[in-house]
Scaffold this active site. Structure first.
Site, PDB file in Angstrom:
ATOM      1  N   GLY A 125       0.899  -4.032   1.246  1.00 34.63           N
ATOM      2  CA  GLY A 125       0.448  -5.296   0.277  1.00 34.63           C
ATOM      3  C   GLY A 125      -0.145  -4.651  -0.696  1.00 34.63           C
ATOM      4  N   ASP A 126      -1.499  -3.903  -0.083  1.00 40.53           N
ATOM      5  CA  ASP A 126      -2.895  -3.468  -0.591  1.00 40.53           C
ATOM      6  C   ASP A 126      -2.733  -2.430  -1.598  1.00 40.53           C
ATOM      7  OD1 ASP A 126      -4.436  -5.552   0.236  1.00 40.53           O
ATOM      8  OD2 ASP A 126      -3.661  -4.209   2.177  1.00 40.53           O
TER       9      ASP A 126
END
Length: 466
Positions: free
Chosen positions: A252-253
């Site tokens: 996600g990052d």
């Protein structure tokens, strides 16, 4: 391009070991610890990934005054860290892995903490050319003065907001908000099961777009891809283009950072989403955060957003990453002009021999020299895209020569796969494989399935139409 990451930073600790026995009094594994890897987590990981891709990054965050905060700053040598200091200890998320498989995660000092925003932190937001808000639910994004600065920024530059159900709402006007599927349904108070659902993601995105008044909501759907809903436009689904098996920690990052970098460079939103999906898939298959740790240790970048001339291609990087973690690299090659059932059976069989399958594909000029001026029927770009669309193919490397020898030297596969209508002694690539103890393995030949037969049938069909 100056990118400012705003958010909650913690320390990630991966405890690696092996589990070959159970407790005598309980059926639970005993993990013999080998080593522990530390790296920045949360907003710190998003910052680290952007810096590894060659961007100029400033991290605006809150840190404690302890050894773990020092570890985070040491791991970000090329980053300007602007942090308010708290007396509370730095939070730690510790993962226990046995033979690379996650056993459990233990969180330390992750309870809510106070927020103290400084003028220097606000100035970094106001001077940014793009902003990524990486919210991990510790209330930094809820500070009134910081939110005002972020609203000002959103009116001038791309602001991407990676939300958390326990964090502050994105500011109005954000270029994109990027909840994952579970977060989107939690934020809209909808129950969800373990499987992602595009209709449910669409419903949640509509509600969140109206609530947040952002320019777009991008719901990430794991291995499926992402659903983007842009204000004033319809929904668009962006699929992943290949397998994304591997450790998804940090995905996600990675996605939010890639999307921010794309928008900062002036890329259209949908194109930026597509690119972020592709780069996140590459991040996972190369080994994810584990490969990032190894890249830091060897002072090499994991992500190739700013790839230098002569840098290793994604296929080569994939092969290196799989080999580094002890996996088996499988490769096969050919023209693959007019993909047919015989190709698919052979590729599927090849993939089952190892941990990744890379196809070495003849370029258009190479095909012409081998097959004649009328070939290829399909260009190398489309041939590569069709191959990558197969679940059994992890990547494609196009080569210009008549034989794949130079490509083999780059990939260095453990297994080189050919159809069993070839003799080992006749293969020009046999000699080069011996340099790294690579093996040639054949798979069953499928009679009556060939590109030449299909091409001939097409020519006859074309003639009859005339």
């Amino acid at each position: 391009m100056k990118i400012t990451v705003v958010g909650d930073t913690l320390l990630d600790a991966d405890v690696h070991g092996s589990a070959r026995r159970l407790l005598p009094d309980n059926p639970v594994p005993v993990v013999d610890v080998d080593h522990t890897d530390h790296r920045p987590g949360g907003a710190g990981l998003a910052t680290l990934l952007l810096a590894a891709a060659g961007h100029e990054v400033t991290l605006v965050t809150v840190l404690g005054n302890d050894e773990n905060a020092e570890r985070i700053e040491t791991a970000l040598p090329s980053v300007d860290v602007v942090a308010a200091r708290l007396e509370a200890p730095t939070p730690v998320k510790r993962r226990l892995l046995a033979e690379g498989q996650l056993v459990t995660r233990m969180d330390e000092n992750c309870s809510e903490a106070g927020v103290e925003v400084t003028e220097e932190m606000l100035a970094c937001v106001r001077s940014a050319e793009a902003v990524l808000v990486s919210d991990y639910g510790r209330h930094l994004s809820e500070d009134t003065r910081l939110r005002a600065a972020l609203e000002e920024a959103a009116a001038k530059v791309p602001v991407v907001w990676d939300p958390h159900p326990a964090g502050g709402a994105p500011v109005a006007g954000a270029a994109a908000v990027t909840p994952n599927f579970a977060e989107a349904l939690t934020l809209t108070e909808n129950p969800h099961g373990p499987e992602t659902s595009v209709p449910e993601a669409h419903t949640a995105a509509e509600a969140l777009l109206e609530r947040w008044q952002s320019q777009a909501v991008v719901v990430t759907l794991g291995a499926r891809g992402a659903l983007t809903l842009e204000a004033g436009a319809g929904a668009r689904f962006s699929p992943t283009l290949g397998p994304t098996t591997g450790d998804a920690c940090g995905a996600g990052d990675c996605f939010a950072g890639c999307l921010t970098a794309g928008l900062a460079a002036g890329t259209d939103l949908m194109d930026a989403v597509d690119r972020a999906i592709a780069e996140t898939g590459e991040f996972i298959v190369r080994g994810g955060v584990d490969a990032l740790t190894r890249a830091q240790e060897s002072e090499t970048a994991l992500l190739g957003t700013h790839e230098e001339p002569g840098a290793a291609s994604p296929a080569v990087q994939r092969a290196r990453a799989v080999r580094a973690r002890g996996g088996t690299v499988v490769a096969t090659g050919g023209c693959f002009d007019l993909l047919h059932a015989g190709h698919v059976r052979a590729l599927s069989a090849a993939r089952r021999m190892g941990d990744t399958l890379i196809v070495l594909l003849n370029s258009d000029e190479s095909v012409r020299r081998l097959k004649g001026a009328e070939r290829p029927i399909v260009g190398s770009g489309e041939r590569a895209e069709l191959l990558r669309a197969l679940d059994c193919v992890d990547d494609v490397l196009v080569f210009e020569e008549d034989t794949p020898v130079s490509a083999l030297e780059q990939i260095r596969p453990d297994i080189w796969v050919k159809s069993d209508d070839y003799r080992h002694a006749d293969l020009e690539e046999a000699e080069v494989l011996t340099r790294w103890e690579g093996r040639i393995v054949t798979v069953p030949f499928v009679p009556m399935h060939s590109t030449s037969n299909l091409a001939g049938a097409l020519r006859r069909l074309d003639s009859s139409a005339v």
